[in-house]
Design a protein around this motif. Structure first.
Motif, PDB file in Angstrom:
ATOM      1  N   ALA A   1       0.836  -1.204   0.000  1.00 45.91           N
ATOM      2  CA  ALA A   1       0.000   0.000   0.000  1.00 45.91           C
ATOM      3  C   ALA A   1       0.868   1.249   0.000  1.00 45.91           C
ATOM      4  O   ALA A   1       0.627   2.193  -0.770  1.00 45.91           O
ATOM      5  N   ASP A   2       1.887   1.247   0.832  1.00 48.64           N
ATOM      6  CA  ASP A   2       2.771   2.406   0.926  1.00 48.64           C
ATOM      7  C   ASP A   2       3.488   2.664  -0.397  1.00 48.64           C
ATOM      8  O   ASP A   2       3.554   3.801  -0.877  1.00 48.64           O
ATOM      9  N   TYR A   3       4.016   1.614  -0.989  1.00 43.68           N
ATOM     10  CA  TYR A   3       4.727   1.766  -2.266  1.00 43.68           C
ATOM     11  C   TYR A   3       3.800   2.329  -3.342  1.00 43.68           C
ATOM     12  O   TYR A   3       4.175   3.190  -4.131  1.00 43.68           O
ATOM     13  N   ILE A   4       2.575   1.799  -3.376  1.00 36.07           N
ATOM     14  CA  ILE A   4       1.626   2.253  -4.405  1.00 36.07           C
ATOM     15  C   ILE A   4       1.232   3.709  -4.171  1.00 36.07           C
ATOM     16  O   ILE A   4       1.199   4.519  -5.110  1.00 36.07           O
ATOM     17  N   LEU A   5       0.976   4.053  -2.921  1.00 39.35           N
ATOM     18  CA  LEU A   5       0.638   5.447  -2.605  1.00 39.35           C
ATOM     19  C   LEU A   5       1.742   6.380  -3.078  1.00 39.35           C
ATOM     20  O   LEU A   5       1.485   7.415  -3.706  1.00 39.35           O
ATOM     21  N   ARG A   6       2.979   6.009  -2.789  1.00 36.59           N
ATOM     22  CA  ARG A   6       4.094   6.875  -3.182  1.00 36.59           C
ATOM     23  C   ARG A   6       4.259   6.915  -4.704  1.00 36.59           C
ATOM     24  O   ARG A   6       4.587   7.963  -5.265  1.00 36.59           O
ATOM     25  N   ALA A   7       4.010   5.762  -5.359  1.00 33.52           N
ATOM     26  CA  ALA A   7       4.099   5.740  -6.823  1.00 33.52           C
ATOM     27  C   ALA A   7       3.063   6.681  -7.439  1.00 33.52           C
ATOM     28  O   ALA A   7       3.359   7.450  -8.356  1.00 33.52           O
ATOM     29  N   ILE A   8       1.844   6.620  -6.908  1.00 32.50           N
ATOM     30  CA  ILE A   8       0.785   7.490  -7.435  1.00 32.50           C
ATOM     31  C   ILE A   8       1.177   8.957  -7.257  1.00 32.50           C
ATOM     32  O   ILE A   8       1.013   9.770  -8.168  1.00 32.50           O
ATOM     33  N   LYS A   9       1.701   9.268  -6.082  1.00 34.85           N
ATOM     34  CA  LYS A   9       2.098  10.669  -5.835  1.00 34.85           C
ATOM     35  C   LYS A   9       3.235  11.107  -6.753  1.00 34.85           C
ATOM     36  O   LYS A   9       3.385  12.285  -7.044  1.00 34.85           O
ATOM     37  N   SER A  10       4.045  10.122  -7.200  1.00 33.42           N
ATOM     38  CA  SER A  10       5.098  10.439  -8.180  1.00 33.42           C
ATOM     39  C   SER A  10       4.557  10.400  -9.601  1.00 33.42           C
ATOM     40  O   SER A  10       5.325  10.315 -10.565  1.00 33.42           O
ATOM     41  N   LYS A  11       3.226  10.395  -9.737  1.00 32.05           N
ATOM     42  CA  LYS A  11       2.560  10.410 -11.053  1.00 32.05           C
ATOM     43  C   LYS A  11       2.883   9.176 -11.891  1.00 32.05           C
ATOM     44  O   LYS A  11       2.970   9.243 -13.123  1.00 32.05           O
ATOM     45  N   LYS A  12       3.123   8.063 -11.235  1.00 32.29           N
ATOM     46  CA  LYS A  12       3.297   6.822 -11.986  1.00 32.29           C
ATOM     47  C   LYS A  12       1.949   6.098 -12.055  1.00 32.29           C
ATOM     48  O   LYS A  12       1.215   6.049 -11.067  1.00 32.29           O
TER      49      LYS A  12
ATOM     50  N   LEU B   1      -5.254  -6.073  -0.958  1.00 31.99           N
ATOM     51  CA  LEU B   1      -5.061  -4.624  -0.919  1.00 31.99           C
ATOM     52  C   LEU B   1      -6.255  -3.891  -1.535  1.00 31.99           C
ATOM     53  O   LEU B   1      -6.763  -2.922  -0.960  1.00 31.99           O
ATOM     54  N   ILE B   2      -6.710  -4.360  -2.699  1.00 26.49           N
ATOM     55  CA  ILE B   2      -7.818  -3.678  -3.373  1.00 26.49           C
ATOM     56  C   ILE B   2      -9.102  -3.823  -2.562  1.00 26.49           C
ATOM     57  O   ILE B   2      -9.877  -2.877  -2.410  1.00 26.49           O
ATOM     58  N   ALA B   3      -9.315  -5.016  -1.996  1.00 29.39           N
ATOM     59  CA  ALA B   3     -10.544  -5.227  -1.218  1.00 29.39           C
ATOM     60  C   ALA B   3     -10.551  -4.334   0.019  1.00 29.39           C
ATOM     61  O   ALA B   3     -11.596  -3.816   0.413  1.00 29.39           O
ATOM     62  N   ILE B   4      -9.399  -4.137   0.625  1.00 28.17           N
ATOM     63  CA  ILE B   4      -9.357  -3.413   1.890  1.00 28.17           C
ATOM     64  C   ILE B   4      -9.128  -1.913   1.686  1.00 28.17           C
ATOM     65  O   ILE B   4      -9.738  -1.092   2.360  1.00 28.17           O
ATOM     66  N   GLN B   5      -8.270  -1.561   0.737  1.00 23.71           N
ATOM     67  CA  GLN B   5      -7.870  -0.163   0.621  1.00 23.71           C
ATOM     68  C   GLN B   5      -8.094   0.393  -0.776  1.00 23.71           C
ATOM     69  O   GLN B   5      -7.563   1.441  -1.128  1.00 23.71           O
ATOM     70  N   GLY B   6      -8.856  -0.351  -1.601  1.00 23.19           N
ATOM     71  CA  GLY B   6      -9.034   0.033  -3.001  1.00 23.19           C
ATOM     72  C   GLY B   6      -9.593   1.430  -3.183  1.00 23.19           C
ATOM     73  O   GLY B   6      -9.089   2.218  -3.987  1.00 23.19           O
ATOM     74  N   LYS B   7     -10.613   1.750  -2.406  1.00 20.43           N
ATOM     75  CA  LYS B   7     -11.265   3.056  -2.602  1.00 20.43           C
ATOM     76  C   LYS B   7     -10.274   4.194  -2.354  1.00 20.43           C
ATOM     77  O   LYS B   7     -10.179   5.133  -3.150  1.00 20.43           O
ATOM     78  N   GLU B   8      -9.527   4.089  -1.275  1.00 22.52           N
ATOM     79  CA  GLU B   8      -8.557   5.134  -0.937  1.00 22.52           C
ATOM     80  C   GLU B   8      -7.532   5.305  -2.065  1.00 22.52           C
ATOM     81  O   GLU B   8      -7.241   6.423  -2.508  1.00 22.52           O
ATOM     82  N   LEU B   9      -7.006   4.182  -2.540  1.00 26.19           N
ATOM     83  CA  LEU B   9      -5.971   4.240  -3.580  1.00 26.19           C
ATOM     84  C   LEU B   9      -6.523   4.792  -4.886  1.00 26.19           C
ATOM     85  O   LEU B   9      -5.881   5.594  -5.568  1.00 26.19           O
ATOM     86  N   LEU B  10      -7.731   4.348  -5.240  1.00 26.37           N
ATOM     87  CA  LEU B  10      -8.314   4.812  -6.504  1.00 26.37           C
ATOM     88  C   LEU B  10      -8.700   6.281  -6.419  1.00 26.37           C
ATOM     89  O   LEU B  10      -8.571   7.019  -7.405  1.00 26.37           O
ATOM     90  N   ASP B  11      -9.167   6.718  -5.263  1.00 28.21           N
ATOM     91  CA  ASP B  11      -9.468   8.138  -5.084  1.00 28.21           C
ATOM     92  C   ASP B  11      -8.210   8.975  -5.301  1.00 28.21           C
ATOM     93  O   ASP B  11      -8.235   9.995  -5.984  1.00 28.21           O
ATOM     94  N   LEU B  12      -7.114   8.489  -4.727  1.00 30.99           N
ATOM     95  CA  LEU B  12      -5.855   9.226  -4.864  1.00 30.99           C
ATOM     96  C   LEU B  12      -5.391   9.236  -6.324  1.00 30.99           C
ATOM     97  O   LEU B  12      -4.944  10.263  -6.845  1.00 30.99           O
ATOM     98  N   ALA B  13      -5.509   8.072  -6.981  1.00 30.08           N
ATOM     99  CA  ALA B  13      -5.088   7.977  -8.386  1.00 30.08           C
ATOM    100  C   ALA B  13      -5.861   8.982  -9.236  1.00 30.08           C
ATOM    101  O   ALA B  13      -5.301   9.692 -10.077  1.00 30.08           O
ATOM    102  N   ARG B  14      -7.145   9.046  -8.983  1.00 30.60           N
ATOM    103  CA  ARG B  14      -7.988   9.981  -9.728  1.00 30.60           C
ATOM    104  C   ARG B  14      -7.537  11.424  -9.472  1.00 30.60           C
ATOM    105  O   ARG B  14      -7.407  12.219 -10.391  1.00 30.60           O
ATOM    106  N   LYS B  15      -7.286  11.711  -8.210  1.00 32.19           N
ATOM    107  CA  LYS B  15      -6.879  13.066  -7.827  1.00 32.19           C
ATOM    108  C   LYS B  15      -5.549  13.432  -8.512  1.00 32.19           C
ATOM    109  O   LYS B  15      -5.374  14.552  -8.995  1.00 32.19           O
TER     110      LYS B  15
END
Lengths: 431, 431
Positions: A87-98, A107-121
């Motif tokens: 989760a941490d690696y993916i969050l940081r990757a998204i913030k680096s615009k990857k 991960l997706i079942a538990i934290q999918g919404k948070e990660l996808l919201d961030l990706a969209r943002k």
């Protein structure tokens, strides 16, 4: 031609599959993506481990910073599994615009919404086809092709390990322990098989399917869960006599503004398409109000099948010219629906019990079932009484509320003539 | 919210389905497309005809110019069928920068490349999911989710009419004529059933599947075609005795740099998933070199199922923000592959014939088969000789070239002991 650099996090079973696919299907992938894709870094725990696969040593790294800080890497492919540190690696990757591709169901079942919201943002793409049912394109199927439907029901065999075990028990008469051992020897089950056998794995996948299909964000703890370890050869044999086979089903059904969500072993009719889904194959039946019944069948796990889903997700990102077009779990996750409590499930039920062989025993049982609004559809007495004067009986009920069955079982346990309630298995009718 | 105006060309079976879906699933469609979609015009032949559906009379028109010249209409949905005048209307729509959705298999099979090339040139989107297998999302499945695979084989039951007839013959013992009549009464077969029964319909669909999967532009005349009208109750019964059922299969197989393309009745093992695809259902099995065997199953025709595919295509256009991202038949259609002539097909073959009941007849037949490199796997003599001293026999051969079978049949016809070659049916092994 456009050249794109990607990094894999993890080089286990699925990582190796992705590597092989990019190596062997280069021509197809270039043709369909319009890009030359280069895997420039792979994160591993141990750089020197022999993985039985030809990967140049210089692209392996045990330092995530080398990947996250490399601006030339445009897509991160997370294949480590588990929530931490993925989760941490993916969050940081998204913030680096990857852009991100993952096959991580937990991960997706538990934290999918948070990660996808961030990706969209952050304006990056995020795909996760490999997280459910391996190579079967069920998520894109729902997301791209069933969009004009109100989805009413999903019924799936989405765990290959348990399906392998139940197939061996049904078709070869193995008992549970022997079938599990064989599954472990063949690599279909892990050394600690709990996640598969006790249906945690299937619950994660059902949570993802439900989010996409019904537009809600499901808490995995709201999904009723039963494993297959209580299924005995008796149940398998009895199922056959009634014209059924036993499968571990993941079920999501819309009932008004509520949802029935459950994962458990289920008896299904032998002439139903799902009953022929054997070994480690998966299949998912979806009912839409326009399309009707639709079934997807294929390899639900494995290096190349899951690798196929992951590699196709990478190609999807490239074909979208890296423009924003993420899977809409995010958009959908705002709807509100009640998750029905177990007592309000509706099903037919198979009940196996041992009773004393005295006159009037069936009358006493029927009276209790009747009092709880449960009526019997079929009944079999199995064999003769044993040395202790105990006989085995099995019932299948008509449709009833699970609360009524639970009360019936409590009441039956109090009967002096009832020796033991051996098992309770739901029976799916597929009307 | 973005408002989008679309027009339907045609208000037959599928057109009505699309209308119903937009009426009944408005909430889902708005949520998933992000747009409010209004059907503002519908082209019909007769404005005053009662269609048994509530459509405001003012949106009906019998003048295509009203639609093509209306700049507020952004998407044209062609549901008329046939090449003429559909092709002309679509060409003109594309030139007017309107996006296109169609369910017209004949048009796409024959003129798809030209239309898609033009769409690409003009920068409009062009989707046609409804043209193959109704509600089953097989085209997007190949196009979006199997992109990392080299596709090796496609085997499909893609005509509901013939599958309904063969199901009735197999499961209820009907003869061909009775089953056809019932299919017509139930609306599964048309008054003139030629296109379905003689497999023209399945050939169009196989051409489309082949183009997408193998990256070539297929001429429909290069696809070997046989209908089901020669299948008799004898064949159905014999198939059962050998452990098979008979299905009309559309087959595309890669063999080196060549393709084997054929549509014909086929015997398939009773334990194969395709053998349980009954009534008007369709199913398509795809083998990819990474994903392995994948099967899609569902309603291959009908107002709402095909409407589901068409409506989802419309939503796909809207979710792509009308940016260019057309299905890649165009890109793929440049590869060159040889289409194998019939003589080079490889299969097992079922041969039913009548012979004179004289000694040495089997020896004579075996000699001819052996001379042509054909060896027999199973053999049954059916019943006793009739009044004319004629007996019925059936064989199944091992794998052989179709050319060898064709020569064998020519030679067998010349034998004095052979009365008549009754039927030849291919037997699919699915290794």
């Amino acid at each position: 031609m456009n050249k794109v650099k990607i990094a894999l996090l993890g080089l286990g079973n699925v990582g190796k599959g992705v590597w092989e696919i990019f190596k062997n299907n280069t021509e197809e992938i270039i043709r369909r993506s319009g890009c030359e894709i280069e895997i420039t870094k792979i994160l591993v725990n141990d750089i020197n481990k022999d993985r039985g696969i030809e990967v140049p040593n210089e692209i392996l790294t045990d330092n995530i910073e080398e990947i996250l800080n490399d601006n030339s890497i445009q897509i991160i492919v997370e294949l480590m599994g588990g929530v931490d540190p993925a989760a941490d690696y993916i969050l940081r990757a998204i913030k680096s615009k990857k852009h991100v591709v993952t096959a991580n169901k937990q991960l997706i079942a538990i934290q999918g919404k948070e990660l996808l919201d961030l990706a969209r943002k952050e304006g990056v793409l995020f795909y996760y086809e490999g997280s459910v049912a391996g190579g079967i394109p069920i998520l894109k199927g729902i997301e791209e092709s069933l969009t004009a439907n109100k989805i009413e029901e999903i019924v799936g065999i989405i765990n290959g390990t348990t399906n392998y075990i139940l197939t061996k028990m049904s078709l070869e008469g193995m008992d549970f322990e022997t079938a599990l051992k064989e599954a472990q020897e063949k690599g279909y089950a892990e050394a600690d098989p709990t996640s598969d056998i006790e249906s945690y794995d299937a619950v994660y996948k059902l949570a993802i399917l439900t989010s996409l299909s019904f537009g809600i964000n499901v808490n995995v703890n709201d999904i009723y869960r039963e494993g297959i370890s209580k299924i005995s050869s008796h149940d398998i044999q009895n199922a056959k006599e009634f014209g059924y086979t036993i499968k571990l089903l993941a079920i999501a059904k819309e009932r008004g503004n509520s949802l029935e969500l459950r994962v458990h072993p289920t008896m299904i009719p032998l002439n139903h398409p799902l009953s022929n889904v054997n070994d480690s194959f998966n299949a998912i039946l979806i009912k839409g109000n326009a399309v009707g019944d639709l079934m997807f069948y294929g390899r639900g796990a494995g290096s190349l099948p899951t690798g196929s889903a992951v590699a196709s997700d990478i190609i999807s990102i490239l074909r979208n010219d890296m423009t924003l077009r993420s899977i809409s779990l995010v958009e959908n996750a705002d709807l509100q629906k009640t998750i029905l409590p177990r007592e309000e499930f509706t099903s037919r039920y198979y009940l196996r019990l041992t009773v004393k062989d005295v006159s009037g025993v069936l009358g006493q049982i029927s009276t209790i079932l009747g009092k709880n609004d449960v009526s019997i559809s079929s009944f079999i007495q199995k064999g003769e009484k044993d040395a202790n004067n105990i006989v085995r009986i099995v019932f299948i009920t008509h449709d009833t509320l699970e609360g009524n069955i639970m009360k019936s079982i409590e009441d039956l346990k109090k009967l002096e003539v009832v020796d033991e309630i051996k098992n309770l298995i739901r029976v799916e009718k597929f009307i």
